[in-house]
Design a protein around this motif. Sequence first.
Motif: not given
Length: 840
Positions: A248-250, A269-273, A351-357, A360-362, A366-369
């Motif tokens: 689980r992540s929020e 997109v889904y983001t934890t940040r 590196y972005v997975l189709a079946d997670y979240g 798609a990501i933002m 600077a803060h994600d390796q």
Amino acid sequence: MSEQPTPPSDQREEREERENSYDVASVEAKWRGVWDELQPFKADDEAVASGRKEKRYALTMFPYPSGDLHMGHAEVTALHDVIARYWWQRGYEVLNPMGWDSFGLPAENAAIRNDAHPADYTYGNIATQLESFQRYAVSFDWSRRFNTSDPSYYRWTQWLFLKFHEKGLAYRKNSPVNWCPQDQTVLANEQVVDGACERCGAEVTKRELTQWYFRTTAYAQELLDALDDLQPTWSDKVINAQRNWIGRSEGAHVTFTVETAEGARDLEVYTTRPDTLYGATFMVVAADAALAAEIVAPERREALEDYLAQVRKASDIDRLATDRPKTGVDLGVTATNPVSGEQVPVWASDYVLADYGTGAIMAVPAHDQRDLDFARAMGLPVRRVIDTGEENPEESGVATTGNGTYVNSGPLDGLTDKATGIRTIIERLEAEGRGSGAVNFRLRDWLLSRQRYWGAPIPIIHCPVDGEVPVPEDQLPVELPELRGADLKPKGSSPLGAAADWMHVTCPRCGGPATRDTDTMDTFVDSSWYFLRYVSPHDDTQAFDTRLADMWGPVDLYVGGDEHAVLHLLYARFFTKALRDMGLVSWDEPFSAYLSQGKVINNGRKMSKSLGNGVSLGEQLELYGVDAVRLTLVFASPPEDNIDWADVSPGGALKFLQRAWRLSGDVASEVGSDPAAGDLGLRRVTHKTLREAENLVENHRFNVMVARTMELVNATRKVIDAGAGPADPAVREAVEAVAILLSLVAPYTAEEMWERLGHEPTVARAGWPTVDEALLVDETVTAVVQVQGKVKARLEVAPDVSEADLEAAAMADEAVVRAIDGRPVRKVVVRAPKLVNIVV
Ligand code: ANZ
């Protein structure tokens, strides 16, 4: 002693040998026959239903019939049986069933290798394993056995599938799935271990396919929450594995707007940040998600397709590896940031997975390796929005993930609290209808269809007019076509497609031509409900009797291996919750307690053919007998630990058993003689051992229980040889206790002892002896009795003796009576347990 001619020494030795040990093989043969007659472990529904007895449900994982039983089976069943047999001795009615998990890839692959039809191969092995289990004398209720490949069982597996289908918990969808090139079939995420097939070890790739799924995600939160309740009675290892698997992540869903050739559309997109939203300098869409193809600019389409061809070859593990060089394509479109209004480019990458979240990501380099690596590889901008005091990631190449002061972040600037940052942005997104707080789970729906032969056919008919049509209930089971002589080797599409007669049917709805679904179900579907079938295994009117399930369930102790931590154990939990919501069971969790046993290894290594360090169970049984092997496995270590066969001594175990057995020949008192007159020291040891054994078994410290039994055997031998001897009734009491303790581990020896002690079989149901609490009192204390200030007697009393009892004992003492000499007693001062002072 009468004078007897001394027999020649070799004859004497032979006789002593015979008298001092029993013949393992004939004892095994003898008792098996008796037990078959007696059926001592048949669970009686009525005894529980009437309230006459309390129930216990003991379960151990049923085996795949891929060969004969091996050391692993021997270990788990020996451990499991301690508990089941203990429960019987304690007066519970015990349901301890066994069957076979007989569908599935292991049996099918083995059959193909052996050039046999899976049915012949499987049922042949089941017969062999059954024979071995019976010799091994596990207290299973064989009257309840079934095989999951029997049509009378899988009929109900199919029925349950249809129930799930009806409730929207079974559905079909097209998506990139895990593909095992070796087994030529899809795999559930749970069956991919470190990027490889859980069964055969081949590297797993991705394929776009239409497949059947169970909606496990509908229960993600409940499956997670309930782990808190299971924590005390399940192993930490399994609890943690399930927690991580559910993952689980929020965070938040954030909606960007993307300008495509067809016009503007939302890009979520889904983001934890969400608090780093001002630092999003580009977007990345999973290259293999439908979304990428939908938004790509026409002139970039070809580049995307080339890239996709390359991506499809990589496994998920490779794709997520942080040290992997980043690749991707520019989709030629831009997206608008919902808070800053900034326009950023949209890329596609693996590196972005189709079946997670949302797939798609933002990207906040600077803060994600991973985002930073991608930005540097593609020459995309980096903007720091949290100043942590470390070097700016743009220069260092190292993303900063810690806390700090927000910068370049509009309303957040100057703030230092992350939680406030996150909340502020979510509130703003919600106010503008461009996002909301969200919870995400790593858990995916369970992909259950397989393109292989040996499984339960999916009971669905595909009709060109009516679409997916469930097979009517009265037409179940959809029997597996025999396909004798057909090539069942894996080839990518289901072998059932070759059974033309079977496949072509009329649609149950419109009567037009239609075809059966040719996939079969994952074996884990079969084992997700088998513990329910055992409550009414022969019922041909329903999958299981709900009343009996409520009565026997949930399972009180489940014993098995850790390899099923996130597969079987999670699926069975999911099934239980879904069935509960359908009103078919009343409990929430299938297994109240779970004991995971270690492995049997040899010389520090896992046993394997290639290492040549395998130990054959059959051979060990021939050499030492069932009891010695069982005792060795139980005594070697706590159940959770591995057992190294190189470190144990089945020969020593056999010697001990013979020693215990010899005691039963040295009991001269009658059955039922009162032990109260016997050796008090031995009685104390007997009763303390029994009480300790209760606690040890209940806490699964079986090895220590065996050690205590050994001590009791030694103490008894001493009294026989040097104390009051065989006629002492305390000896009988002790030897009977040994037989009952051994009945949990070494059933043949225990039975043989019980018979020699003059009892009827079976010792397994003799009942646990009543522990005399008085005999548990550790030591006695010396109380001094004074008369007129002079010590007249010393009494041995219990440390918790009452004042009244102590005074009475003092007054009754002969020396004290003499000292009082008939004078009237003026005062008695009692300080229990040490002193009595009498004034006359
Ligand atoms: C922006 C961001 C900034 C992120 C930041 C992290 C740190 P968990 O905890 O695993 O849920 N993400 C989201 N969907 C993804 C996908 N389909 N494939 C790969 N990565 C994905 O992680 C969620 C984070 O993983 C998300 O938060 C997203 O990156 C990334 F300083 O968004 B984050």
